[in-house]
Design a protein around this motif. Structure first.
Motif, short mmCIF file in Angstrom:
data_model
loop_
_atom_site.label_atom_id
_atom_site.label_comp_id
_atom_site.label_asym_id
_atom_site.label_seq_id
_atom_site.Cartn_x
_atom_site.Cartn_y
_atom_site.Cartn_z
N SER A 69 -0.11 -5.88 23.02
CA SER A 69 1.28 -5.61 22.69
C SER A 69 1.66 -4.35 23.43
O SER A 69 0.80 -3.63 23.96
CB SER A 69 1.47 -5.44 21.17
N ALA A 70 2.95 -4.06 23.49
CA ALA A 70 3.41 -2.88 24.23
C ALA A 70 2.89 -1.59 23.62
O ALA A 70 2.71 -0.59 24.31
CB ALA A 70 4.93 -2.86 24.28
N GLY A 71 2.63 -1.61 22.31
CA GLY A 71 2.19 -0.40 21.63
C GLY A 71 0.75 -0.44 21.16
O GLY A 71 0.37 0.30 20.24
N ALA A 72 -0.08 -1.28 21.76
CA ALA A 72 -1.47 -1.41 21.32
C ALA A 72 -2.22 -0.09 21.53
O ALA A 72 -2.02 0.62 22.52
CB ALA A 72 -2.16 -2.52 22.08
N TRP B 287 0.83 -1.21 0.00
CA TRP B 287 0.00 0.00 0.00
C TRP B 287 0.86 1.26 0.00
O TRP B 287 0.52 2.26 -0.64
CB TRP B 287 -0.93 0.00 1.21
N GLN B 288 1.98 1.24 0.72
CA GLN B 288 2.88 2.39 0.71
C GLN B 288 3.40 2.66 -0.70
O GLN B 288 3.47 3.81 -1.15
CB GLN B 288 4.05 2.16 1.67
N GLU B 289 3.72 1.59 -1.39
CA GLU B 289 4.27 1.73 -2.75
C GLU B 289 3.19 2.10 -3.76
O GLU B 289 3.43 2.91 -4.67
CB GLU B 289 4.94 0.42 -3.17
N LYS B 290 1.98 1.54 -3.61
CA LYS B 290 0.92 1.75 -4.61
C LYS B 290 0.28 3.12 -4.50
O LYS B 290 0.05 3.79 -5.52
CB LYS B 290 -0.15 0.67 -4.46
N ILE B 291 -0.05 3.55 -3.27
CA ILE B 291 -0.82 4.80 -3.14
C ILE B 291 -0.16 5.80 -2.19
O ILE B 291 -0.75 6.82 -1.85
CB ILE B 291 -2.27 4.54 -2.67
N GLY B 292 1.08 5.52 -1.78
CA GLY B 292 1.76 6.42 -0.87
C GLY B 292 1.14 6.46 0.51
O GLY B 292 1.17 7.50 1.18
N LEU B 293 0.59 5.33 0.96
CA LEU B 293 -0.08 5.28 2.25
C LEU B 293 0.91 5.63 3.36
O LEU B 293 2.00 5.08 3.45
CB LEU B 293 -0.63 3.87 2.50
N LYS B 294 0.50 6.55 4.24
CA LYS B 294 1.30 6.93 5.41
C LYS B 294 0.78 6.16 6.61
O LYS B 294 -0.38 6.30 7.00
CB LYS B 294 1.22 8.43 5.65
N ILE B 295 1.65 5.32 7.19
CA ILE B 295 1.24 4.40 8.24
C ILE B 295 1.82 4.85 9.58
O ILE B 295 3.01 5.14 9.70
CB ILE B 295 1.72 2.98 7.91
N TYR B 296 0.94 4.86 10.60
CA TYR B 296 1.31 5.22 11.96
C TYR B 296 1.27 3.98 12.85
O TYR B 296 0.34 3.17 12.76
CB TYR B 296 0.33 6.25 12.53
N ALA B 297 2.24 3.88 13.76
CA ALA B 297 2.25 2.81 14.77
C ALA B 297 2.89 3.35 16.03
O ALA B 297 3.74 4.26 15.98
CB ALA B 297 3.03 1.60 14.28
N HIS B 298 2.49 2.83 17.18
CA HIS B 298 3.08 3.29 18.43
C HIS B 298 4.53 2.82 18.52
O HIS B 298 4.86 1.69 18.16
CB HIS B 298 2.28 2.78 19.63
N LYS B 299 5.38 3.70 19.02
CA LYS B 299 6.82 3.41 19.06
C LYS B 299 7.15 2.20 19.92
O LYS B 299 8.16 1.52 19.69
CB LYS B 299 7.57 4.63 19.57
N ALA B 300 6.30 1.90 20.90
CA ALA B 300 6.56 0.74 21.77
C ALA B 300 6.53 -0.58 21.01
O ALA B 300 7.03 -1.59 21.51
CB ALA B 300 5.55 0.70 22.92
N ASP B 301 5.96 -0.58 19.80
CA ASP B 301 5.92 -1.79 18.98
C ASP B 301 7.00 -1.80 17.89
O ASP B 301 6.97 -2.64 16.98
CB ASP B 301 4.55 -1.95 18.31
N ILE B 302 7.99 -0.91 18.01
CA ILE B 302 8.99 -0.80 16.94
C ILE B 302 9.78 -2.09 16.75
O ILE B 302 10.21 -2.42 15.64
CB ILE B 302 9.94 0.39 17.22
N ASN B 303 9.94 -2.88 17.82
CA ASN B 303 10.67 -4.14 17.71
C ASN B 303 9.76 -5.36 17.82
O ASN B 303 10.23 -6.46 18.09
CB ASN B 303 11.75 -4.21 18.81
N HIS B 304 8.47 -5.16 17.59
CA HIS B 304 7.53 -6.28 17.64
C HIS B 304 7.94 -7.33 16.60
O HIS B 304 8.17 -7.00 15.43
CB HIS B 304 6.10 -5.79 17.36
N PRO B 305 8.04 -8.60 17.00
CA PRO B 305 8.56 -9.62 16.07
C PRO B 305 7.69 -9.85 14.84
O PRO B 305 8.18 -10.39 13.85
CB PRO B 305 8.64 -10.88 16.95
N TRP B 306 6.42 -9.47 14.90
CA TRP B 306 5.55 -9.70 13.75
C TRP B 306 5.34 -8.44 12.90
O TRP B 306 4.54 -8.46 11.98
CB TRP B 306 4.19 -10.22 14.22
#
Length: 208
Positions: free
Chosen positions: A125-128, A78-97
C-alpha cells in the motif's frame, strides 16, 4: 470450546496474539513489550481475554498498523475499550479498506523506543511500513514480504495488483530493507522466518 492460549511468547518481550484472522485467512498480530509502553504491531480482534493479557503489562498501550488493509481489525473497539492510540502512515489515509480512524497519521517515522525503528516500505500500500526491533534483529514485515513453510520468500510479483498496490515500489522497499540488520521475520500473512530472513530476502531479490 477453544482452549488455545491467548498468546504465544516468541522471544523475550515479543508475543504473538493467537487465533487471528483476516476474513478467513489466518494472520499474525504481535505485541512488543518496551521499557515504558506496550506496542502492538497490527491490531488483534477484540476479546476480553486479549484485553486482560494486554493490560497485564500495566503500561500505556500503542499500536501501529503495517498498512491500510489492517484497519479492518477491531481498532475502533480497542480505542473505546482501553484508549488505544493507533498510528498509521498518512499515505494510507484514503485506503479503501481502512475501516477505523487512527489517532495519528504520520509522515515522519514515530520514535517509540531506542530499540524500535519504523521503516517506510511503500508498495503493498502507499503507506506500508515495517518495524525493526534492533536488539533481537527482528523485522516485523507486515505484508511487504513473507515466507512459506520452507522458509522461502513467497513470490509476491505474481500476486494480482490493485489500484492501491505498486509492485515497483514494493521491490524498491525490499531492496531498502536489505540495508538493515535483521535475522528473524514476523509477517502479517503466511509463515514466520526464523534466523535467516535477510539471507532469504537477498536470495529472492537476486532473481528479480
Amino acid at each position: 470450546m477453544n482452549n488455545e492460549p491467548v498468546y504465544t511468547k516468541l522471544q523475550t518481550d515479543i508475543y504473538e496474539i493467537n487465533n487471528q484472522y483476516f476474513y478467513r485467512e489466518k494472520v499474525h498480530t504481535y505485541l512488543i513489550e518496551l521499557k515504558d509502553k506496550v506496542l502492538l504491531f497490527d491490531i488483534p480482534a477484540y476479546s476480553e481475554e486479549i484485553e486482560k493479557f494486554i493490560l497485564s503489562f500495566d503500561k500505556p498501550v500503542f499500536a501501529i498498523i503495517s498498512h491500510g488493509s489492517c484497519g479492518i481489525s477491531d481498532g475502533t473497539e480497542w480505542q473505546e475499550k482501553i484508549g488505544l492510540k493507533i498510528y498509521a502512515h498518512k499515505a494510507d489515509i484514503n485506503h479503501p479498506w481502512l475501516k477505523m480512524k487512527p489517532n495519528v497519521f504520520f509522515t515522519e517515522m514515530p520514535d517509540f523506543a531506542e530499540n524500535i525503528e519504523v521503516i517506510y516500505t511503500p508498495g503493498h500500500s502507499a503507506g506500508a511500513i515495517c518495524v525493526l526491533e534492533k536488539n533481537t534483529k527482528t523485522l516485523f514485515s507486515g505484508d511487504t514480504f513473507y515466507g512459506n513453510k520452507k522458509g522461502e520468500i513467497i513470490d509476491f510479483s505474481q500476486e494480482s495488483q490493485s489500484d492501491y498496490e505498486n509492485l515497483d515500489d514494493r521491490m524498491a522497499s525490499c531492496r531498502k530493507l536489505l540495508e538493515y540488520d535483521f535475522m528473524t521475520v514476523y509477517p502479517f500473512h503466511y509463515e514466520i522466518i526464523i534466523g535467516n530472513g535477510k539471507e532469504r530476502l537477498s536470495e529472492y531479490m537476486k532473481n528479480k
